[in-house]
Design a protein around this motif. Structure first.
Motif, PDB file in Angstrom:
ATOM      1  N   SER A  49     -16.209  20.401  -7.648  1.00 26.92           N
ATOM      2  CA  SER A  49     -16.513  20.508  -9.078  1.00 26.92           C
ATOM      3  C   SER A  49     -16.293  19.222  -9.857  1.00 26.92           C
ATOM      4  CB  SER A  49     -15.671  21.622  -9.717  1.00 26.92           C
ATOM      5  OG  SER A  49     -16.014  22.881  -9.167  1.00 26.92           O
ATOM      6  N   LEU A  50     -15.726  18.209  -9.245  1.00 29.10           N
ATOM      7  CA  LEU A  50     -15.463  16.961  -9.973  1.00 29.10           C
ATOM      8  C   LEU A  50     -16.031  15.757  -9.219  1.00 29.10           C
ATOM      9  CD1 LEU A  50     -11.767  17.594 -11.145  1.00 29.10           C
ATOM     10  CD2 LEU A  50     -13.807  17.513 -12.596  1.00 29.10           C
ATOM     11  N   PRO A  51     -17.349  15.765  -8.941  1.00 27.54           N
ATOM     12  CA  PRO A  51     -17.907  14.639  -8.193  1.00 27.54           C
ATOM     13  C   PRO A  51     -17.758  13.328  -8.956  1.00 27.54           C
ATOM     14  CG  PRO A  51     -19.671  15.958  -9.180  1.00 27.54           C
ATOM     15  CD  PRO A  51     -18.388  16.732  -9.355  1.00 27.54           C
ATOM     16  N   ALA A  52     -17.467  12.262  -8.212  1.00 25.71           N
ATOM     17  CA  ALA A  52     -17.409  10.897  -8.763  1.00 25.71           C
ATOM     18  C   ALA A  52     -16.252  10.674  -9.732  1.00 25.71           C
ATOM     19  CB  ALA A  52     -18.738  10.516  -9.434  1.00 25.71           C
TER      20      ALA A  52
ATOM     21  N   LEU B 274     -23.418  14.314 -16.051  1.00 27.07           N
ATOM     22  CA  LEU B 274     -23.468  13.515 -14.826  1.00 27.07           C
ATOM     23  C   LEU B 274     -23.166  14.386 -13.604  1.00 27.07           C
ATOM     24  CD1 LEU B 274     -23.529  10.535 -13.551  1.00 27.07           C
ATOM     25  CD2 LEU B 274     -21.045  10.794 -13.508  1.00 27.07           C
ATOM     26  N   ALA B 275     -22.134  15.228 -13.718  1.00 24.24           N
ATOM     27  CA  ALA B 275     -21.770  16.097 -12.586  1.00 24.24           C
ATOM     28  C   ALA B 275     -22.923  17.054 -12.278  1.00 24.24           C
ATOM     29  CB  ALA B 275     -20.488  16.866 -12.905  1.00 24.24           C
TER      30      ALA B 275
ATOM     31  N   ARG C 104     -23.703   8.359  -2.671  1.00 28.09           N
ATOM     32  CA  ARG C 104     -24.302   9.670  -2.419  1.00 28.09           C
ATOM     33  C   ARG C 104     -25.821   9.580  -2.252  1.00 28.09           C
ATOM     34  NH1 ARG C 104     -20.941  14.017  -4.523  1.00 28.09           N
ATOM     35  NH2 ARG C 104     -18.896  13.155  -5.013  1.00 28.09           N
TER      36      ARG C 104
ATOM     37  N   ARG D  15     -21.933   2.852  -8.329  1.00 29.13           N
ATOM     38  CA  ARG D  15     -21.472   2.772  -6.941  1.00 29.13           C
ATOM     39  C   ARG D  15     -21.298   4.170  -6.339  1.00 29.13           C
ATOM     40  NH1 ARG D  15     -16.648   2.855  -4.546  1.00 29.13           N
ATOM     41  NH2 ARG D  15     -15.474   2.770  -6.481  1.00 29.13           N
ATOM     42  N   GLU D  16     -20.664   5.079  -7.116  1.00 30.38           N
ATOM     43  CA  GLU D  16     -20.453   6.442  -6.626  1.00 30.38           C
ATOM     44  C   GLU D  16     -21.793   7.146  -6.379  1.00 30.38           C
ATOM     45  OE1 GLU D  16     -18.867   5.032  -9.049  1.00 30.38           O
ATOM     46  OE2 GLU D  16     -16.705   5.349  -8.806  1.00 30.38           O
TER      47      GLU D  16
ATOM     48  N   LYS E 122     -21.789   3.033 -15.173  1.00 28.03           N
ATOM     49  CA  LYS E 122     -20.417   2.863 -14.691  1.00 28.03           C
ATOM     50  C   LYS E 122     -20.229   3.490 -13.311  1.00 28.03           C
ATOM     51  CE  LYS E 122     -15.810   4.262 -16.292  1.00 28.03           C
ATOM     52  NZ  LYS E 122     -15.103   4.856 -17.446  1.00 28.03           N
ATOM     53  N   LYS E 123     -20.922   4.585 -13.055  1.00 29.39           N
ATOM     54  CA  LYS E 123     -20.740   5.315 -11.792  1.00 29.39           C
ATOM     55  C   LYS E 123     -21.831   4.956 -10.770  1.00 29.39           C
ATOM     56  CE  LYS E 123     -17.014   7.736 -12.712  1.00 29.39           C
ATOM     57  NZ  LYS E 123     -15.781   7.516 -11.923  1.00 29.39           N
TER      58      LYS E 123
ATOM     59  N   ILE F 162     -25.591  15.116 -10.416  1.00 29.92           N
ATOM     60  CA  ILE F 162     -25.253  14.933  -8.998  1.00 29.92           C
ATOM     61  C   ILE F 162     -25.521  16.227  -8.227  1.00 29.92           C
ATOM     62  CG2 ILE F 162     -23.325  14.540  -7.395  1.00 29.92           C
ATOM     63  CD1 ILE F 162     -22.179  12.568  -9.473  1.00 29.92           C
ATOM     64  N   ARG F 163     -25.096  17.370  -8.807  1.00 30.75           N
ATOM     65  CA  ARG F 163     -25.367  18.666  -8.160  1.00 30.75           C
ATOM     66  C   ARG F 163     -26.862  18.904  -7.963  1.00 30.75           C
ATOM     67  NH1 ARG F 163     -21.470  20.399 -12.239  1.00 30.75           N
ATOM     68  NH2 ARG F 163     -19.555  20.212 -11.051  1.00 30.75           N
TER      69      ARG F 163
ATOM     70  N   ILE G 296     -12.003  10.009 -16.030  1.00 29.50           N
ATOM     71  CA  ILE G 296     -12.872  10.687 -16.994  1.00 29.50           C
ATOM     72  C   ILE G 296     -12.063  11.590 -17.932  1.00 29.50           C
ATOM     73  CG2 ILE G 296     -14.757  12.360 -17.243  1.00 29.50           C
ATOM     74  CD1 ILE G 296     -15.805   9.822 -16.083  1.00 29.50           C
ATOM     75  N   PHE G 297     -11.121  12.331 -17.357  1.00 26.63           N
ATOM     76  CA  PHE G 297     -10.310  13.258 -18.148  1.00 26.63           C
ATOM     77  C   PHE G 297      -8.896  12.697 -18.307  1.00 26.63           C
ATOM     78  CE2 PHE G 297     -13.491  15.724 -15.873  1.00 26.63           C
ATOM     79  CZ  PHE G 297     -14.037  16.495 -16.876  1.00 26.63           C
TER      80      PHE G 297
ATOM     81  N   LEU H 250     -22.267   5.985 -18.708  1.00 22.12           N
ATOM     82  CA  LEU H 250     -21.563   6.584 -17.575  1.00 22.12           C
ATOM     83  C   LEU H 250     -22.392   6.478 -16.292  1.00 22.12           C
ATOM     84  CD1 LEU H 250     -18.914   8.020 -16.906  1.00 22.12           C
ATOM     85  CD2 LEU H 250     -20.057  10.199 -17.372  1.00 22.12           C
TER      86      LEU H 250
ATOM     87  N   HIS I 283     -12.230   9.817 -10.371  1.00 23.24           N
ATOM     88  CA  HIS I 283     -11.112   9.158  -9.686  1.00 23.24           C
ATOM     89  C   HIS I 283      -9.785   9.622 -10.262  1.00 23.24           C
ATOM     90  CE1 HIS I 283     -13.630   6.577  -7.330  1.00 23.24           C
ATOM     91  NE2 HIS I 283     -14.338   6.311  -8.411  1.00 23.24           N
TER      92      HIS I 283
ATOM     93  N   TYR J 185     -19.786  13.339 -18.910  1.00 24.42           N
ATOM     94  CA  TYR J 185     -19.470  13.587 -17.494  1.00 24.42           C
ATOM     95  C   TYR J 185     -20.008  14.935 -17.015  1.00 24.42           C
ATOM     96  CZ  TYR J 185     -17.324  14.798 -13.172  1.00 24.42           C
ATOM     97  OH  TYR J 185     -17.161  15.236 -11.886  1.00 24.42           O
TER      98      TYR J 185
END
Lengths: 323, 323
Positions: free
Chosen positions: B149-152, A314-315, A19, A14-15, A11-12, A318-319, B293-294, A8, B154, A311
Motif C-alpha cells: 500500500s505504500l509503493p515508492a 502517485l501510488a 518498476r 528512480r523508484e 522526485k520519484k 503505480i498500481r 512522504i508522511f 513528485l 522511504h 502521493y
C-alpha cells in the motif's frame, strides 16, 4: 495539487524506473491554461513560463473525450473541486477516461458518492482501474489497506476525524480565538478555502464518510442519510471551556453497521481525554476501524504536507500501470 | 494460536471459496501430538479427541523435511516459540519448507532477525513466498502495508509500543500494583508467559524493532546494536507517580536512520500526555512511522484477541496462494 503531483513524479523518477514505469505528460487542463494536448509530450517548463505552442492549445475542445484522444491518454489524473451534491464534472471526466481506455485516478470524492457502482463496473468492463486513494485522509493508505492488506476482513464501523479545516479551527478556538478569527487564521495558512462552507457545515466530512461506507462497507449511502451538523454553532468560549474541562470538541465522523443497514453521522462531539481521537489536533486526521478481526485498528496521519495528497495519486498510478 | 488459525480458516471458508482457495490440513506437529502427516488430510476432530491413526504418526521423523514430504505440504505455517538469540528451530523449518517447494509463513520473528536475507533469496529462487505478518503487532498489517500500500515510500524511522506484556504490567502499576503483583496479574490473564524474561527485559520488543528495521528500512541490524533496557528496574511507586504527574512511562521502541546507518533502542521513557503513545494502554500497540512522504503515519491496534495473530497468518496464506 497537480503541480505537487508533477514534482513528485519527478522526485520519484528512480523508484518508477526501478518498476519499469516510464511516463510522458501529454495533456493538461486547467481553468487558467485551458485544454492543452500533445501526444508527443508537453514541455512543462515552457508552460510554466507561459509559452504554449498554438498547436497544443485545443481552444476549448467540444468535450473531454476530444482532449483525451488528442493527448492519447493512458492515464487520467482527475483533480477538479468537489461538488458534494452532484459529483460533477469529475464523473463525466472519469467516465470519458474509462470509455476511451484510460486508467482513471481521482482526488475528487464526489464520484464515489454519486457514481461508484457505475464507474467501478465500467472500469471492470474495460479492464482498467478506477482508483481514488487521495480522496480520504490525503494520500494515507485507506482504500488500498482494505483492498490489499486486509483480505477477508469485514468492516463493522468506524469513527474518525476526517476534515482538517474544522479540526484546525477547533484547535485555534481551544487556544482562545473566536470562530471568525479561527476561520480567518485557517484561511491565511491556506487550510480553509475562500468559501469554507463545505468544510464548516460538515459536507466535506460527510462525503468522506459516504465514500468509506460505500467502498469499504459495501453499502451505498446517500448524503441525506448521514446525520450532519457543522461546527458553525460552536462559540470560542464553549470550545475552549470544553478542552479545559477535559472534554474537547471534535467534528466526529461515525458509521456503524446494523441489521437495518449503516447508520452514519458527522457532528461535533465531546470526547474524553482517554479517547485517542481527543488528541488529534490541527491538520492531522485519524480513523478507527472496527472489524470482525480487529476490535480497533486505526490509521493516523499527522501534519500532512501538499505532497501527501499528491502521493495518493502517485501510488494509484503505480498500481494502475503495474498490472 | 494454531488452534485459533484452524478455527479462523473454518470461519472464513466462504471468503476463501470466493477467492477460489481450497485447503486440506495434511500435517501437524506439536510437542504434545508429535509429527503427524497424511497427504489425504488429517481429521482434526478425531485428533482433538485423541484418536490418531497409527499410519499418520511419524514417531519422530529424521527431520522436518521428511514430515513435509509425507504431508506433501504446499504451505507451512510455522509457529514455534521465539529464541531471540538464534531464531531456531524456526529458521530450519522455514528453510526446509522453501527448499521442498512450499510457501513459508511464520509467526516467529527470530528468522527475520537471524536469516532474513538468506530466506528471502531462497524464496525468490524457488518462486515461493516467505511471509511473516503475524510477527509484529499480531496480525495488524505492517509489512504488507509497506509492501503493497505504500509503493515508492522511504521509511526514515519509527517510534512504537510493541510489547503487550510490559504495557499491561505498566498499566497495572499505574493503578497501584507493585511490579511483582502486576506481573502475576498479567500471567493470570494469559498475557505474560511463565518465563516472562523475554518480555520484561525488552528482548521481544528488540527483536520486533530489528525485524522492522531489517525489512522496512532495508538495513540488517543485530540485536546487540539495539540499546535495550527492560522495565524490571521500575517500581510501582515510580510508575504510578509518573502517570499522576502527566508523564507516564512506556517501554518505547525507536529507530532512526542517519548517515551512519540506523540507531535503535528499546527502553522505558516518560512521555507527555500530548503524545498519542502515552494513551496506548494494556494489550494495545502502536507504531508511528516517519517517511519521506508522511511526516507521521501511525497504525494502532487496540485490544487484540487471539484471532488477530491467527489472522496475520491467514492473510499471508491468502497472499501466498493467490499468486
Amino acid at each position: 495539487m497537480n503541480r505537487a503531483l508533477v514534482r513528485l513524479l519527478q522526485k520519484k523518477e528512480r523508484e518508477l524506473r526501478e518498476r519499469d514505469i516510464a511516463y510522458r505528460i501529454t495533456g493538461l487542463a486547467t481553468r487558467r491554461l485551458g485544454w492543452l494536448a500533445d501526444a508527443n509530450g508537453l514541455d512543462l517548463s515552457a508552460l510554466g513560463a507561459g509559452n504554449i505552442p498554438a498547436t497544443q492549445n485545443l481552444k476549448g475542445p467540444a468535450n473531454v473525450r476530444e482532449w483525451l484522444r488528442e493527448a492519447r491518454a493512458d492515464v487520467l489524473f482527475e483533480a477538479t473541486s468537489l461538488d458534494p451534491h452532484t459529483g460533477q464534472p469529475a464523473i463525466d471526466h472519469i467516465r470519458a477516461a474509462l470509455e476511451t481506455g484510460a486508467q482513471a485516478i481521482t482526488a475528487n470524492k464526489g464520484p464515489i458518492v454519486h457514481a461508484y457502482e457505475e464507474l467501478r463496473s465500467l472500469a471492470t468492463a474495460k479492464g482498467r482501474r478506477f482508483l481514488f486513494e487521495s480522496t480520504v485522509m490525503d494520500g494515507a493508505p485507506i482504500f488500498s489497506l482494505f483492498r490489499e492488506s486486509l483480505p477477508a476482513v469485514h468492516l463493522r464501523g468506524f469513527r474518525g476525524i476526517l476534515n482538517s479545516t474544522t479540526n484546525v479551527i477547533l484547535s485555534s478556538m481551544e487556544e482562545g480565538l473566536d470562530f471568525e478569527a479561527a476561520l480567518r487564521k485557517a484561511q491565511e495558512v491556506g487550510v480553509a478555502e475562500t468559501d469554507p462552507s463545505h468544510d464548516i457545515d460538515g459536507w466535506d466530512a460527510a462525503v468522506k464518510v459516504a465514500a468509506l461506507v460505500t467502498v469499504l462497507m459495501g453499502v451505498p449511502i446517500r448524503l441525506d442519510e448521514i446525520k450532519r451538523e457543522g461546527i458553525g454553532g460552536l462559540s470560542g468560549e464553549v470550545v475552549s471551556a470544553a478542552r479545559a474541562a477535559g472534554k474537547p470538541y471534535k467534528l466526529l465522523c461515525r458509521a456503524q453497521r446494523s441489521n437495518e443497514g449503516v447508520a452514519a453521522s458527522v457532528r461535533p462531539e465531546q470526547l474524553p481525554l482517554a479517547d485517542p481521537l481527543a488528541w488529534v489536533a490541527g491538520t492531522s486526521s485519524v480513523v478507527y476501524f472496527e472489524t470482525d478481526i480487529f476490535p480497533g485498528l486505526a490509521i493516523t496521519e499527522t501534519n500532512p504536507g501538499v505532497e501527501t495528497t499528491a502521493y495518493g495519486m502517485l501510488a494509484d498510478f503505480i498500481r494502475a500501470v503495474s498490472e
